[in-house]
Design a protein around this motif. Structure first.
Motif, short mmCIF file in Angstrom:
data_model
loop_
_atom_site.label_atom_id
_atom_site.label_comp_id
_atom_site.label_asym_id
_atom_site.label_seq_id
_atom_site.Cartn_x
_atom_site.Cartn_y
_atom_site.Cartn_z
N ALA A 270 33.55 44.34 43.60
CA ALA A 270 33.41 45.21 42.43
C ALA A 270 32.70 44.52 41.27
N GLY A 271 32.25 43.29 41.48
CA GLY A 271 31.53 42.59 40.41
C GLY A 271 32.42 41.77 39.51
N GLY A 272 33.70 41.60 39.87
CA GLY A 272 34.59 40.76 39.08
C GLY A 272 35.08 41.39 37.80
N PRO A 273 35.64 42.62 37.82
CA PRO A 273 36.12 43.26 36.58
C PRO A 273 37.29 42.51 35.96
N GLU A 274 37.36 42.56 34.62
CA GLU A 274 38.40 41.81 33.91
C GLU A 274 39.74 42.52 33.91
N GLY A 275 39.77 43.79 33.58
CA GLY A 275 41.03 44.53 33.55
C GLY A 275 41.81 44.30 32.26
N ASP A 276 43.03 44.79 32.26
CA ASP A 276 43.90 44.76 31.08
C ASP A 276 44.78 43.51 31.13
N PRO A 277 44.71 42.61 30.14
CA PRO A 277 45.54 41.40 30.13
C PRO A 277 47.03 41.68 30.21
N THR A 278 47.47 42.85 29.78
CA THR A 278 48.91 43.15 29.80
C THR A 278 49.42 43.39 31.22
N THR A 279 48.51 43.57 32.19
CA THR A 279 48.96 43.79 33.56
C THR A 279 49.19 42.47 34.31
N TYR A 280 48.89 41.35 33.68
CA TYR A 280 49.04 40.03 34.32
C TYR A 280 50.52 39.73 34.56
N HIS B 287 42.94 40.24 35.68
CA HIS B 287 44.29 40.13 35.13
C HIS B 287 45.32 40.83 36.01
N GLY B 288 44.91 41.89 36.71
CA GLY B 288 45.87 42.64 37.50
C GLY B 288 46.30 41.95 38.78
N ALA B 289 45.44 41.05 39.35
CA ALA B 289 45.81 40.42 40.62
C ALA B 289 45.20 39.04 40.79
N VAL B 290 43.91 38.90 40.53
CA VAL B 290 43.18 37.68 40.92
C VAL B 290 43.59 36.47 40.09
N ARG B 291 43.84 36.68 38.82
CA ARG B 291 44.21 35.55 37.95
C ARG B 291 45.44 34.82 38.48
N ALA B 292 46.48 35.55 38.84
CA ALA B 292 47.71 34.92 39.34
C ALA B 292 47.47 34.19 40.66
N ILE B 293 46.63 34.78 41.52
CA ILE B 293 46.33 34.13 42.81
C ILE B 293 45.62 32.80 42.58
N THR B 294 44.62 32.80 41.70
CA THR B 294 43.87 31.56 41.47
C THR B 294 44.73 30.51 40.77
#
Length: 529
Positions: free
Chosen positions: A110-120, A30-37
């Motif tokens: 890092a194994g693909g951590p999910e993170g905090d959805p509010t940081t998206y 949510h912090g970085a990878v979601r927006a890139i994909t």
């Protein structure tokens, strides 16, 4: 045979590139990878898309973290292979920045951590403009089901009737139907003189359309296309593509059914027309290196040709390259008095991801008369890089230009623009449309003899002009070349043979007859080229 990026993804992880540094493993989905994909990957990797897995949610992406990191780090994804750092930038390029690559590498490590959805943070992808209803919506005569035997089925299907009047297209956009199997689409404009031959090829093949690996079977203009994740078909502002009266469109579809069973597909074409006369016309000028000689076993066969611009100053706005399965690299450069300029460099050619490349900002480059374009194609014809036929890898053989799967091509289309001018009125006689067709064909870079064959059509013009031209060429010292063309034609049993299987013979005649241009006089109501 080469393997598409999506095909390769299913085979497991590969080693990540050492050029991509690992970063803070705390980087999250949510912090970085979601927006890139979402910006670069989700157009293909979505349910019902051509990507082999869905990447639109954390649940579906986490299990693929290793593959995602490896294929992004290795430069295989996203599949945009033009060099935008050492050559130039293009409209619609889909390239990850070094920061984005580093973020994906760190997340995967890092194994693909999910993170905090509010940081998206929403990547703010621009929406496609609403173009309104197309002026022409062209469909297949019926849905086509790809072959069960061939995992890669190349099919040419005529769409729409011949044009009853000349039209000007501002956009030619493909409307893909079953996206998981439609790998790419190219729209070709067939000249009026060859339009009837399309029906002959269609009738010779079972079902709708006909098989066509390398092209539509005739010299033709590429007027649009589509690849997953990138809709091709736009032209520069105030510019249109002329669709001449009597011409017609053929849609070449590459179906890939490696992961999705053959499904009836009804892909179509939408066209938006210019209102009134356009300010500029865009034309695809073919530069084919038909003399390629790729020796059996050669792992790095470099085939290059210079194309002098003998017409007039040309304004180039983009390029569209083409090779087959043995191709590994393709370069297009111009050589002018001011130096060498890169138009396109694809250092890792992948046949499965072909597209056209409009220069960024619709930049216009001038190619002066008498200057040249250099096309360089590199091939791997080693034993390890051969295709499989019926489950058996074929033995390397010498490879030449041709339409078939195991043949090769070395071709680039220059996308040029010029001020709009009205079509010339046809001249009277047995060949009323020949001169305009021939001049247009030659301006596209096609050899003289191929243009003669393409533009004579059928009937009285064909019966009159071809014998007159061949007689003149033979008297002018090209007797062996004329006989070679005649012998090849005699062995042809279908229309496409004349321009495909006889390509080498026609090229030889064109080379020999070039000094005779303008010396053969008139016949059949027109000037013999």
């Amino acid at each position: 045979a080469s393997q598409s990026g999506d095909d390769a993804e299913s085979s497991g992880d590969v080693a990540a590139s050492e050029d991509v540094p690992l970063v803070d493993p705390a980087i999250t989905w949510h912090g970085a990878v979601r927006a890139i994909t979402e910006e670069h990957c989700a157009r293909c990797h979505v349910t019902g898309g051509i990507g082999t897995f869905d990447i639109t949610s954390y649940e579906t992406a986490k299990g693929r973290a290793g593959s995602i990191g490896a294929y992004v780090g290795g430069g295989l994804m996203p599949p945009f292979f033009a060099d935008v750092e050492g050559c130039r930038h293009y409209e619609g390029e889909n390239v990850l920045s070094a920061e984005d690559k580093a973020a994906i590498a760190g997340w995967a490590a890092a194994g693909g951590p999910e993170g905090d959805p509010t940081t998206y943070i929403d990547p703010q992808i621009p929406e496609e403009p609403d173009l309104g209803t197309p002026d022409l919506a062209l469909d297949m005569p019926a849905k086509y089901t790809p072959s069960l035997e061939e995992k890669d089925d190349y099919r040419c299907i005529p769409v729409g009737p011949t044009f009853a009047e000349t039209l000007y297209a501002e956009r030619v956009r493909v409307r893909p139907d079953v996206e998981p199997i439609v790998h790419h689409v190219i729209i070709y404009k067939i000249a009026a003189s060859a339009a009837a031959d399309v029906d002959d090829l269609d009738a010779e093949s079972a079902g709708i359309g006909y098989p066509c690996f390398g092209g539509p079977g005739f010299p033709a203009d590429n007027v649009g296309g589509w690849v997953p994740g990138g809709g091709l078909g736009d032209v520069p502002p105030e510019t249109a593509i002329r669709l001449e009266k009597g011409s017609r469109l053929v849609m070449q579809l590459h179906y890939n059914t490696l992961y999705t069973p053959p499904t009836p597909d009804g892909t179509g074409v939408d066209i938006w027309l210019a209102t009134g006369e356009p300010k500029f016309l865009m034309q695809m000028r073919a530069l084919p290196h038909v003399g390629i000689q790729i020796d059996a076993g050669d792992p790095e066969s470099i085939q290059a040709r210079d194309f002098p611009n003998g017409l007039k100053d040309l304004t180039v706005v983009g390029v569209a390259p083409h090779m087959h399965m043995l191709g590994t690299k393709i370069e297009v450069t111009t050589t002018t008095s001011s130096g060498t300029e890169c138009l396109l460099d694809i250092p890792h050619w992948d046949f499965h991801w072909q597209r056209s490349y409009l220069f960024e900002g619709y930049e216009r480059l001038t190619l002066p008369k008498a200057e040249s374009v250099k096309l360089t194609c590199t091939y791997d014809n080693s034993a390890a890089n051969q295709a499989y036929v019926d489950g058996v890898q074929v033995t390397p053989t010498d490879v030449h230009w041709g339409e078939n799967t195991l043949d090769e091509m070395c071709l680039v289309y220059l996308m040029t623009v010029e001020p709009y001018v009205k079509e010339p009125e046809p001249t009277p006689g047995e060949c009323p449309d020949f001169t305009a067709c021939y001049n247009s064909c030659r301006s596209g870079g096609t050899e003289s003899s191929r243009c003669v064959i393409q533009c004579v059509g059928k009937g009285d013009c064909q019966k009159c002009l071809i014998p007159a031209a061949l007689t003149c060429y033979a008297k002018g010292g090209c007797g062996p070349e004329v006989k070679g063309v005649q012998d090849c034609f005699a062995g042809c049993k279908k229309a496409s043979c004349v321009t495909n299987e006889c390509a080498s013979a026609l090229t030889g005649l064109s080379t020999c007859a070039a000094p005779l241009a303008g010396t053969c006089g008139d016949a059949c109501g027109t000037t013999i080229p």
